[in-house]
Design a protein around this motif. Structure first.
Motif, PDB file in Angstrom:
ATOM      1  N   PRO A   1       1.370 -12.481 -79.589  1.00  9.05           N
ATOM      2  CA  PRO A   1       2.064 -12.023 -80.797  1.00  9.05           C
ATOM      3  C   PRO A   1       3.412 -12.735 -80.952  1.00  9.05           C
ATOM      4  CG  PRO A   1       1.230 -10.147 -79.566  1.00  9.05           C
ATOM      5  CD  PRO A   1       1.036 -11.366 -78.695  1.00  9.05           C
ATOM      6  N   TYR A   2       3.743 -13.069 -82.171  1.00 13.68           N
ATOM      7  CA  TYR A   2       4.987 -13.771 -82.458  1.00 13.68           C
ATOM      8  C   TYR A   2       5.501 -13.305 -83.813  1.00 13.68           C
ATOM      9  CZ  TYR A   2       2.160 -16.461 -85.691  1.00 13.68           C
ATOM     10  OH  TYR A   2       1.325 -16.818 -86.721  1.00 13.68           O
ATOM     11  N   GLU A   3       6.773 -13.552 -84.051  1.00 18.51           N
ATOM     12  CA  GLU A   3       7.346 -13.264 -85.360  1.00 18.51           C
ATOM     13  C   GLU A   3       8.279 -14.399 -85.729  1.00 18.51           C
ATOM     14  OE1 GLU A   3       9.809  -9.910 -87.862  1.00 18.51           O
ATOM     15  OE2 GLU A   3       9.195  -9.489 -85.821  1.00 18.51           O
ATOM     16  N   ILE A   4       7.852 -15.183 -86.672  1.00 19.73           N
ATOM     17  CA  ILE A   4       8.658 -16.291 -87.156  1.00 19.73           C
ATOM     18  C   ILE A   4       9.156 -15.892 -88.532  1.00 19.73           C
ATOM     19  CG2 ILE A   4       8.677 -18.718 -87.821  1.00 19.73           C
ATOM     20  CD1 ILE A   4       6.561 -19.186 -85.648  1.00 19.73           C
ATOM     21  N   SER A   5      10.418 -15.489 -88.570  1.00 16.55           N
ATOM     22  CA  SER A   5      11.015 -15.049 -89.826  1.00 16.55           C
ATOM     23  C   SER A   5      12.530 -15.180 -89.734  1.00 16.55           C
ATOM     24  CB  SER A   5      10.613 -13.606 -90.134  1.00 16.55           C
ATOM     25  OG  SER A   5      11.081 -12.742 -89.129  1.00 16.55           O
ATOM     26  N   CYS A   6      13.194 -14.948 -90.850  1.00 13.34           N
ATOM     27  CA  CYS A   6      14.650 -15.031 -90.912  1.00 13.34           C
ATOM     28  C   CYS A   6      15.258 -14.125 -89.842  1.00 13.34           C
ATOM     29  CB  CYS A   6      15.130 -14.610 -92.301  1.00 13.34           C
ATOM     30  SG  CYS A   6      16.918 -14.522 -92.459  1.00 13.34           S
ATOM     31  N   LEU A   7      16.281 -14.620 -89.146  1.00 16.41           N
ATOM     32  CA  LEU A   7      16.895 -13.857 -88.071  1.00 16.41           C
ATOM     33  C   LEU A   7      18.057 -12.989 -88.527  1.00 16.41           C
ATOM     34  CD1 LEU A   7      16.846 -16.563 -85.275  1.00 16.41           C
ATOM     35  CD2 LEU A   7      15.274 -14.655 -85.617  1.00 16.41           C
ATOM     36  N   ASP A   8      18.551 -13.205 -89.748  1.00 17.05           N
ATOM     37  CA  ASP A   8      19.674 -12.397 -90.226  1.00 17.05           C
ATOM     38  C   ASP A   8      19.313 -10.923 -90.162  1.00 17.05           C
ATOM     39  OD1 ASP A   8      21.082 -14.687 -90.666  1.00 17.05           O
ATOM     40  OD2 ASP A   8      20.897 -14.663 -92.844  1.00 17.05           O
ATOM     41  N   ASP A   9      20.221 -10.138 -89.641  1.00 17.33           N
ATOM     42  CA  ASP A   9      20.059  -8.693 -89.465  1.00 17.33           C
ATOM     43  C   ASP A   9      18.980  -8.340 -88.447  1.00 17.33           C
ATOM     44  OD1 ASP A   9      22.087  -8.201 -91.356  1.00 17.33           O
ATOM     45  OD2 ASP A   9      20.639  -8.352 -92.995  1.00 17.33           O
ATOM     46  N   ARG A  10      18.464  -9.319 -87.711  1.00 19.98           N
ATOM     47  CA  ARG A  10      17.467  -9.053 -86.671  1.00 19.98           C
ATOM     48  C   ARG A  10      17.941  -9.528 -85.308  1.00 19.98           C
ATOM     49  NH1 ARG A  10      13.336 -12.349 -87.556  1.00 19.98           N
ATOM     50  NH2 ARG A  10      12.280 -11.461 -85.803  1.00 19.98           N
ATOM     51  N   ARG A  11      19.090 -10.177 -85.286  1.00 20.50           N
ATOM     52  CA  ARG A  11      19.604 -10.684 -84.014  1.00 20.50           C
ATOM     53  C   ARG A  11      20.034  -9.520 -83.125  1.00 20.50           C
ATOM     54  NH1 ARG A  11      21.556 -14.347 -87.901  1.00 20.50           N
ATOM     55  NH2 ARG A  11      20.766 -16.434 -87.499  1.00 20.50           N
ATOM     56  N   ASN A  12      19.894  -9.727 -81.831  1.00 22.94           N
ATOM     57  CA  ASN A  12      20.306  -8.715 -80.872  1.00 22.94           C
ATOM     58  C   ASN A  12      21.741  -9.039 -80.445  1.00 22.94           C
ATOM     59  OD1 ASN A  12      20.836  -7.182 -78.569  1.00 22.94           O
ATOM     60  ND2 ASN A  12      18.657  -7.054 -78.077  1.00 22.94           N
ATOM     61  N   TRP A  13      22.704  -8.431 -81.123  1.00 20.31           N
ATOM     62  CA  TRP A  13      24.105  -8.730 -80.858  1.00 20.31           C
ATOM     63  C   TRP A  13      24.567  -8.200 -79.503  1.00 20.31           C
ATOM     64  CZ3 TRP A  13      27.179 -12.279 -82.839  1.00 20.31           C
ATOM     65  CH2 TRP A  13      26.732 -12.918 -83.990  1.00 20.31           C
ATOM     66  N   ASP A  14      23.895  -7.216 -78.947  1.00 18.65           N
ATOM     67  CA  ASP A  14      24.217  -6.782 -77.590  1.00 18.65           C
ATOM     68  C   ASP A  14      23.890  -7.909 -76.605  1.00 18.65           C
ATOM     69  OD1 ASP A  14      25.120  -4.282 -78.397  1.00 18.65           O
ATOM     70  OD2 ASP A  14      23.152  -3.349 -78.153  1.00 18.65           O
ATOM     71  N   GLU A  15      22.740  -8.567 -76.801  1.00 19.86           N
ATOM     72  CA  GLU A  15      22.372  -9.701 -75.950  1.00 19.86           C
ATOM     73  C   GLU A  15      23.324 -10.865 -76.159  1.00 19.86           C
ATOM     74  OE1 GLU A  15      18.320 -10.962 -76.467  1.00 19.86           O
ATOM     75  OE2 GLU A  15      17.505  -9.030 -75.836  1.00 19.86           O
ATOM     76  N   ILE A  16      23.655 -11.149 -77.412  1.00 20.50           N
ATOM     77  CA  ILE A  16      24.560 -12.261 -77.714  1.00 20.50           C
ATOM     78  C   ILE A  16      25.918 -12.015 -77.062  1.00 20.50           C
ATOM     79  CG2 ILE A  16      25.787 -13.471 -79.573  1.00 20.50           C
ATOM     80  CD1 ILE A  16      23.235 -12.863 -81.328  1.00 20.50           C
TER      81      ILE A  16
END
Length: 138
Positions: free
Chosen positions: A79-94
């Protein structure tokens, strides 16, 4: 933003805007390719511009790793999800990718640390080539 980081951001935006970034199951394209979740980085950095720059570069590195992981999953039939990352990024990880001591440093003190991490601008091109090679994007 320095000239190198401006060029890197423009290159990343261009790559994310170009037709080659369309995937079989989605696209890394975003409606507003210049947004890149800047509000989240500003919220974390506050008025510290050096920390903001480091967070945005770290966000770029997170994006590259995430894109590669999604294309690898596509290539392996997982399974994969290739889509826009805006508002989906994990800012805790970043945020966790940024050394803890940076959060107490002045913007000026962070300049050499930012310069040290901005030299990997080819990685976005490498991941796009990889994704294209495995057929995840065209």
């Amino acid at each position: 933003m320095t000239m190198n980081s401006t060029l890197a951001a423009a290159a990343a935006a261009l790559i994310l805007m170009t037709p080659m970034a369309h995937a079989t199951g989605g696209s890394f394209l975003c409606e507003n390719p210049m947004d890149m979740d800047r509000d989240e980085a500003l919220e974390i950095a506050g008025s510290n511009h050096g920390l903001y720059q480091i967070l945005m570069k770290t966000r770029e590195n997170w994006d590259i790793a995430h894109m590669r992981a999604q294309c690898e999953a596509y290539a392996e039939g997982r399974p994969y999800e290739i889509s826009c990352l805006d508002d989906r990024r994990n800012w805790d990880e970043i945020k966790a990718m940024v050394p803890e001591e940076y959060f107490g440093m002045s913007s000026e003190s962070l300049t050499p640390h930012f310069q040290a991490i901005q030299n990997n601008t080819d990685e976005i091109f490498e991941v796009v080539d990889y994704c294209r090679d495995v057929g995840a994007i065209k």
